[in-house]
Write a protein that holds these residues in place. Structure first.
Motif, mmCIF file in Angstrom:
data_model
loop_
_atom_site.group_PDB
_atom_site.id
_atom_site.type_symbol
_atom_site.label_atom_id
_atom_site.label_comp_id
_atom_site.label_asym_id
_atom_site.label_seq_id
_atom_site.Cartn_x
_atom_site.Cartn_y
_atom_site.Cartn_z
ATOM 1 N N VAL A 74 0.180 -1.399 -0.210
ATOM 2 C CA VAL A 74 0.410 -0.127 -0.072
ATOM 3 C C VAL A 74 0.844 1.466 0.159
ATOM 4 O O VAL A 74 2.093 1.682 0.593
ATOM 5 N N ALA A 75 0.357 2.676 -0.535
ATOM 6 C CA ALA A 75 0.872 3.676 -0.051
ATOM 7 C C ALA A 75 -0.071 4.703 -0.710
ATOM 8 O O ALA A 75 -1.100 4.694 -0.923
ATOM 9 N N ARG A 76 0.351 5.958 0.276
ATOM 10 C CA ARG A 76 -0.235 6.885 0.128
ATOM 11 C C ARG A 76 0.721 8.051 -0.177
ATOM 12 O O ARG A 76 1.320 8.230 0.536
ATOM 13 N N TRP A 95 3.708 7.921 3.008
ATOM 14 C CA TRP A 95 3.332 6.904 4.046
ATOM 15 C C TRP A 95 3.787 5.447 3.086
ATOM 16 O O TRP A 95 3.151 5.435 1.713
ATOM 17 N N MET A 188 -4.046 7.122 -2.300
ATOM 18 C CA MET A 188 -3.713 6.016 -1.636
ATOM 19 C C MET A 188 -4.094 5.230 -2.517
ATOM 20 O O MET A 188 -5.233 5.252 -3.715
ATOM 21 N N ILE A 189 -3.363 4.168 -2.324
ATOM 22 C CA ILE A 189 -3.519 3.078 -2.849
ATOM 23 C C ILE A 189 -2.971 1.407 -2.681
ATOM 24 O O ILE A 189 -1.807 1.698 -1.703
#
Lengths: 195, 343
Positions: A74-76, A95, A188-189
């Protein structure tokens, strides 16, 4: 041998070979249970790897969930703005969990996140307001991009690695009905995929 | 190639001694398995989170559903650490409060939604995240108000949605106190740090694996039974005539994908999958018919009333934005989805 409950001992009770074997079997059984959906089919590195080889993606570490059902990472991002052009490291990740290490700004509203170690992958993204309220936007459009050569491929022949392309669009105005246009937002992903 | 470093065990037979090296090997085997478990699970309670909880950024801390009932009233189900902050205040708006003992840094969170509005049967719908603050997040849902083929005007909608909340891993907790290692000449005793500790640690770790303090997290064969781990996934594509399942989970497999109308597909799963469901859909429209244009915009809605049916089925409605005309049409596309369940 399946799990069997064992007993603690007193000074008068011996620990025979069957009891010892049963504890070993309990341990092997629990290990097998964990291996079913936690890193069983992937490289069983325990923090080290064969000398000279590139380190495996982080999800191949012992104990990582190795399911297609579970996101690989995940990433933001922060709200990214214009940089010199594709290929410039955006430093825009606020993050990140494992597997996603960079987010490149390609053009207004268009981003690229390189992906390694997955033969097939997908992404689920969500744009969010960095402040205030009344934020309205269509959901981010995420495309799985295959690697393209430097010549004759997309992106004006620049070439690109495999990864996720994310496109973000302008707010739709309540009651106004305008067209969507690409626009920069933080998002976000979650990355899904199979090795 | 990987290396299996789990300490092997040579089965003891009658008259084999339980020497100190064998005893210590049992300790090492326990440590090895505990280390594996601790990679992505809590070893001890932390705040409201319980030992055995999944504990990794890529695994949602929790997955649940938000929905509106008559009144109107905002509701939430399936969450452990998030609650509805305020009663219904305006159409399409809901605010969730987060348990600060688990969500200590709102900057280190990823929230993902899947719109489940009933209006999605006829129009594209979307759920946005308006704000992520120190104590929670605000969500707004919208639907297209123009007819398909008529325009791109939107309005608020008391729609339902599924929500996955990812957060930074919590401190794992202390490893179990192992039995004391033995040297040559030592013998097994009834001290607490001896054979008893090994038996206790073995049972405790198994308990943490099977249950997370709230319910089961893995079944007796090792499969996940937790809300935060999807129970199934499917890779579905449209070949121009029918939908086909390219690949799916080995458990709770997607058996069929049936087109019920243009842009309306129903997925059927193995009947042993537990309802109700929380689906998350990723549309990959660009792979169909060479739609390589970078400006394809897709929307997918999974109406709540159509993900709660048995035998286990999910209905998807797919919409594509036609930029040249500034309107929407319902259309078929490829997609990937994961489905979570409430337990």
């Amino acid at each position: 041998m399946a799990f069997q409950r064992l007993y603690k001992v007193t000074m008068d009770s011996p620990v025979g070979y069957r009891t010892v074997n049963q504890l070993a079997d309990n341990q092997a059984d629990l290990r097998s249970l964990m291996f079913l959906e936690h890193g069983a089919n992937e490289l069983l590195f325990k923090g080290t790897f064969v000398g000279g080889a590139n380190p495996p993606p982080d999800w191949k570490k012992l104990g990582r969930h190795d399911l297609t059902e579970v996101p690989r990472g995940v990433a933001r991002t922060l709200k990214l703005s214009a940089f010199a052009g594709f290929g410039t490291f955006s430093n825009g990740l606020a993050w990140t969990g494992p597997a996603i290490t960079a987010c490149y700004w390609v053009s207004t509203g268009v981003y690229f996140l390189p992906v390694i170690g997955l033969s097939r992958f997908w992404g689920k993204a969500q744009v969010y307001a960095d402040s205030g309220s009344g934020f309205t936007s269509i959901e981010p459009q995420v495309r799985s991009m295959v690697a393209q050569p430097a010549s004759g491929g997309g992106n004006s022949g620049v070439g690109q690695p495999a990864g996720l392309q994310v496109r973000l669009y302008s707010q739709f105005n309540i009651g106004a009905g305008g067209a969507f246009t690409l626009q920069d937002w933080p998002f976000m992903i979650a990355l899904y995929g199979q090795p | 190639m990987g290396i299996d470093t789990f300490p092997p065990w040579v089965t003891k037979v009658r008259k084999d001694p339980l020497g100190f090296s064998s005893f210590n090997r049992l300790i090492n085997r326990f440590r090895w398995t505990e280390d594996l478990f601790a990679k992505e699970h809590l070893l001890a309670d932390y705040g409201s989170a319980k030992a055995g909880d999944h504990n990794a950024a890529e695994i949602p801390r929790e997955v649940g559903s938000c929905y509106v009932t008559g009144g109107p009233t905002n509701n939430a189900e399936g969450f452990r650490y998030a609650t509805v902050a305020y009663p219904w205040s305006s159409t399409g708006f809901i605010q969730m409060a987060f348990d600060s003992s688990v969500y200590s840094s709102v900057d280190q969170m990823v929230l993902l939604t899947q719109n489940c509005s009933e209006a999605g049967i006829n129009k594209p719908c979307v759920t946005n995240i308006e704000d992520i603050g120190p104590t929670g997040a605000a969500f707004s849902s919208f639907q297209l108000t123009d007819a398909l083929g008529g325009g791109n005007t939107w309005d608020v909608d008391d729609g339902h949605f599924c929500l996955a909340i990812h957060s930074a891993p919590l401190p794992t907790g202390a490893a179990a106190t192992s039995a004391s290692a033995k040297d040559k000449g030592d013998f097994v005793s009834d001290r607490a740090d001896d054979w008893g500790a090994m038996v206790q640690n073995d049972a405790d770790l198994r308990r943490k694996f099977i249950t997370d303090g709230v319910g089961d997290s893995h079944d007796s064969t090792g499969f996940h039974l937790a809300r935060e781990v999807a129970q199934t996934w499917a890779d579905v594509y449209w070949d121009g005539v029918v939908y086909r399942v390219r690949d799916t989970s080995t458990r709770n497999a997607c058996n069929t994908a049936t087109q019920l109308g243009t842009g309306h597909v129903q997925l059927a799963f193995n009947s042993d999958w537990v309802l109700p469901a929380q689906p998350f859909v990723m549309v990959n429209g660009s792979s169909y018919w060479g739609y390589g244009a970078a400006n394809d915009i897709w929307n997918c809605v999974t109406p709540r009333s159509l993900i709660l049916t048995a035998p286990a089925t999910i209905d998807l409605y797919l919409y594509r934005y036609v930029s040249a005309s500034n309107w929407w049409v319902r259309e078929d596309a490829d997609f990937f989805l994961t489905v979570y369940s409430s337990f």
